[in-house]
Design a protein around this motif. Sequence first.
Motif, short mmCIF file in Angstrom:
data_model
loop_
_atom_site.label_atom_id
_atom_site.label_comp_id
_atom_site.label_asym_id
_atom_site.label_seq_id
_atom_site.Cartn_x
_atom_site.Cartn_y
_atom_site.Cartn_z
N GLY A 79 7.99 67.76 7.68
CA GLY A 79 8.79 68.64 6.84
C GLY A 79 10.15 68.08 6.53
O GLY A 79 10.61 68.14 5.38
N TYR A 80 10.81 67.55 7.56
CA TYR A 80 12.13 66.95 7.32
C TYR A 80 12.02 65.76 6.37
O TYR A 80 12.85 65.61 5.47
N THR B 137 7.13 82.51 4.44
CA THR B 137 8.29 81.63 4.56
C THR B 137 9.44 82.34 5.27
O THR B 137 10.10 81.76 6.14
N ASP C 116 0.55 76.08 5.38
CA ASP C 116 -0.01 74.75 5.11
C ASP C 116 -1.45 74.81 4.61
O ASP C 116 -1.84 74.01 3.75
N GLU D 185 10.73 75.01 1.14
CA GLU D 185 9.82 75.55 2.16
C GLU D 185 9.58 74.53 3.27
O GLU D 185 9.52 74.90 4.45
N GLU D 186 9.47 73.27 2.90
CA GLU D 186 9.29 72.22 3.91
C GLU D 186 10.48 72.20 4.88
O GLU D 186 10.30 72.03 6.08
N VAL E 54 10.21 75.15 7.26
CA VAL E 54 9.17 74.88 8.26
C VAL E 54 9.65 73.82 9.25
O VAL E 54 9.45 73.96 10.46
N ALA E 55 10.30 72.79 8.77
CA ALA E 55 10.79 71.73 9.66
C ALA E 55 11.80 72.27 10.67
O ALA E 55 11.72 71.95 11.86
N THR F 230 3.12 78.95 9.98
CA THR F 230 3.17 77.59 9.41
C THR F 230 1.77 77.09 9.09
O THR F 230 1.53 76.51 8.01
N ARG G 83 9.87 65.22 3.98
CA ARG G 83 9.66 65.69 2.61
C ARG G 83 10.94 66.30 2.03
O ARG G 83 11.26 66.10 0.86
N ARG H 142 4.99 68.27 12.95
CA ARG H 142 5.17 69.06 11.72
C ARG H 142 6.63 69.08 11.31
O ARG H 142 6.96 69.07 10.13
#
Length: 195
Positions: free
Chosen positions: A86-87, A36, A56, A66-67, A70-71, A52, A89, A82
């Motif tokens: 991520g955004y 991360t 995943d 974490e999402e 990543v976003a 990433t 979530r 992706r």
Amino acid sequence: AARRYVALGERVTALRLRLAASPDSDSREAVRRDLTALVAARRSASEVRAATVMLDSVFAPLTPGEELVVARAAASSGPPARAVAGYARAFDAGIGNGEDRFGYATALGKVGRYADAAFQFNLVRAPRSLLASAAYQRARALVRDGQVSEGREALVAIGRRFPSDTAAASIALFLLGDLAADDRADDQARRYNSR
């Protein structure tokens, strides 16, 4: 072996080796944190994408925090799909800021979801420095979605809503002129382009 890979700059490979040699959950959590952090650092696009994929595939489902990490990284390093996931979530969990909302809307546009992008650009309320740009990008997304009359109205409103933001107003006028030229309304196009 993992240290050698780190010395060579192959941090994701080193983390794969550490994970393979991790017999307990504490060691696996340390690898997860390091992955991360690697994504958050955004050193190189290929490293971010590889980290990433590993996150995943090994640690799903990711936490909302974490999402979001990543976003943010995927918004600039790819893939945009992706970033969108991520955004979504992260926002569903109630985290993220105005810059994240702008990034989410931008990623939605990159994957061709223009109506959704326009909706998200309309939700950007901060920071103040992004408001005019968000209004312009919203108008552009509306036009790309085929909502040309709504997009035109939004473009005209930019000059009124953000009179001191000459960058947004000028590109809005340029796009209005381009749309008028597409409609063969050359006189109107000239008026927009001469302002």
